[in-house]
Design a protein around this motif. Structure first.
Motif, PDB file in Angstrom:
ATOM      1  N   ALA A 194      21.857  67.766  60.925  1.00 44.03           N
ATOM      2  CA  ALA A 194      20.842  68.220  59.976  1.00 44.03           C
ATOM      3  C   ALA A 194      21.523  68.819  58.750  1.00 44.03           C
ATOM      4  CB  ALA A 194      19.950  69.280  60.631  1.00 44.03           C
ATOM      5  N   PRO A 195      21.101  68.414  57.553  1.00 47.44           N
ATOM      6  CA  PRO A 195      21.631  69.062  56.351  1.00 47.44           C
ATOM      7  C   PRO A 195      21.329  70.560  56.417  1.00 47.44           C
ATOM      8  CG  PRO A 195      20.421  67.064  55.779  1.00 47.44           C
ATOM      9  CD  PRO A 195      20.162  67.331  57.246  1.00 47.44           C
ATOM     10  N   ALA A 196      22.344  71.365  56.114  1.00 43.66           N
ATOM     11  CA  ALA A 196      22.194  72.818  56.225  1.00 43.66           C
ATOM     12  C   ALA A 196      21.004  73.298  55.403  1.00 43.66           C
ATOM     13  CB  ALA A 196      23.473  73.508  55.776  1.00 43.66           C
ATOM     14  N   GLY A 197      20.137  74.073  56.023  1.00 43.59           N
ATOM     15  CA  GLY A 197      18.997  74.644  55.320  1.00 43.59           C
ATOM     16  C   GLY A 197      17.773  73.757  55.263  1.00 43.59           C
ATOM     17  N   SER A 198      17.879  72.516  55.756  1.00 41.30           N
ATOM     18  CA  SER A 198      16.738  71.596  55.726  1.00 41.30           C
ATOM     19  C   SER A 198      15.742  71.986  56.827  1.00 41.30           C
ATOM     20  CB  SER A 198      17.221  70.166  55.954  1.00 41.30           C
ATOM     21  OG  SER A 198      17.717  70.013  57.278  1.00 41.30           O
ATOM     22  N   PRO A 199      14.519  71.451  56.766  1.00 48.26           N
ATOM     23  CA  PRO A 199      13.549  71.739  57.829  1.00 48.26           C
ATOM     24  C   PRO A 199      14.073  71.361  59.220  1.00 48.26           C
ATOM     25  CG  PRO A 199      12.463  70.713  55.956  1.00 48.26           C
ATOM     26  CD  PRO A 199      13.946  70.663  55.668  1.00 48.26           C
ATOM     27  N   GLY A 200      14.766  70.237  59.300  1.00 47.06           N
ATOM     28  CA  GLY A 200      15.336  69.824  60.582  1.00 47.06           C
ATOM     29  C   GLY A 200      16.354  70.825  61.088  1.00 47.06           C
ATOM     30  N   ASP A 201      17.104  71.372  60.165  1.00 44.27           N
ATOM     31  CA  ASP A 201      18.111  72.373  60.521  1.00 44.27           C
ATOM     32  C   ASP A 201      17.449  73.619  61.096  1.00 44.27           C
ATOM     33  OD1 ASP A 201      20.790  73.288  60.664  1.00 44.27           O
ATOM     34  OD2 ASP A 201      20.534  74.399  58.791  1.00 44.27           O
ATOM     35  N   GLU A 202      16.375  74.033  60.458  1.00 40.85           N
ATOM     36  CA  GLU A 202      15.661  75.222  60.948  1.00 40.85           C
ATOM     37  C   GLU A 202      15.083  74.972  62.341  1.00 40.85           C
ATOM     38  OE1 GLU A 202      15.648  78.220  59.539  1.00 40.85           O
ATOM     39  OE2 GLU A 202      17.051  77.281  58.137  1.00 40.85           O
ATOM     40  N   PHE A 203      14.550  73.768  62.525  1.00 41.08           N
ATOM     41  CA  PHE A 203      14.002  73.402  63.836  1.00 41.08           C
ATOM     42  C   PHE A 203      15.086  73.497  64.909  1.00 41.08           C
ATOM     43  CE2 PHE A 203      13.187  70.425  67.246  1.00 41.08           C
ATOM     44  CZ  PHE A 203      11.832  70.533  67.503  1.00 41.08           C
ATOM     45  N   CYS A 204      16.223  72.899  64.609  1.00 41.73           N
ATOM     46  CA  CYS A 204      17.293  72.816  65.607  1.00 41.73           C
ATOM     47  C   CYS A 204      17.919  74.175  65.884  1.00 41.73           C
ATOM     48  CB  CYS A 204      18.376  71.854  65.134  1.00 41.73           C
ATOM     49  SG  CYS A 204      17.814  70.151  65.041  1.00 41.73           S
TER      50      CYS A 204
END
Ligand SMILES: [Zn+2]
Length: 199
Positions: free
Chosen positions: A109-119
């Motif tokens: 996940a790109p750092a700070g992206s929504p996916g990153d927050e989810f993970c």
């Protein structure tokens, strides 16, 4: 599990500079299906949006296998476009297939992206340059990638991917039967992964 790691410059593919890439089969993030991938109790099932990429390469060439279970066309994206110091890496899931092999899903996940927050809230984060599955490290000013050779390795990339970053071409090998983890269970007696299934 032993992890022979062959130097290989692409996340998934290729030892040669022009071919640092990873094959992929879906280009728009979609909900990770509990039927296609993931056990029902998995944190990534039916909740995480992402694009699956295969990370396996041929042992002798470091290139993606000529055969593919993902269809006749393959998109390859340069590894560094998807996996670099600006991305975070998470452990997604592991399947013990009751055979000699294991199937591992990682999430990038790109750092700070929504996916990153989810993970970040749900999955174990892995060090980019120190884990048993997939690493990205900087050597002599350029990024170098390694992956484990003795597992079936896929990554979920959580952002949309622009196909123009890579290439799309028909595979030159055979189209294989699709891999499915639908009926995969974690073998409680497996001596390799020794995962406790719990009750
Ligand atoms: Zn196992």
């Amino acid at each position: 599990m032993s992890y022979n790691r062959t130097p290989n410059r692409s996340v998934p593919c290729h030892n040669r500079t022009p071919y640092r890439s990873v094959p992929c089969h879906i280009m728009e993030p979609h909900i990770v299906s509990a039927i296609q991938h993931g056990s029902h109790g998995s944190p990534i099932s039916a909740k995480l949006e992402g694009i699956f990429f295969s990370c396996n390469t041929e042992f002798n060439t470091g290139k993606p296998p000529q055969d593919s279970p993902y269809g006749r066309y393959r998109a390859e994206i340069p590894a560094e476009k998807l996996f670099n110091p600006n991305t975070n890496l998470y452990f997604g899931d592991l399947y013990c297939m009751y055979t000699a092999y294991h199937y591992v899903i990682l999430v990038i996940a790109p750092a700070g992206s929504p996916g990153d927050e989810f993970c970040k809230q749900r999955l174990p984060q892995l060090s980019l340059n120190d884990n048993k599955f997939l690493t990205c490290s900087e050597e002599h000013g350029s990024l170098v990638f390694h992956h484990a050779q003795d597992v079936i390795l896929e990554v979920i990339y959580t952002d949309p991917v622009d196909l123009s970053l890579g290439t799309v071409a028909e595979i030159i090998g055979h189209q294989l039967m699709s891999l499915s983890t639908a009926n995969a269970k974690k073998d409680p007696s497996c001596k390799t992964c020794n995962i406790s299934v719990g009750r």
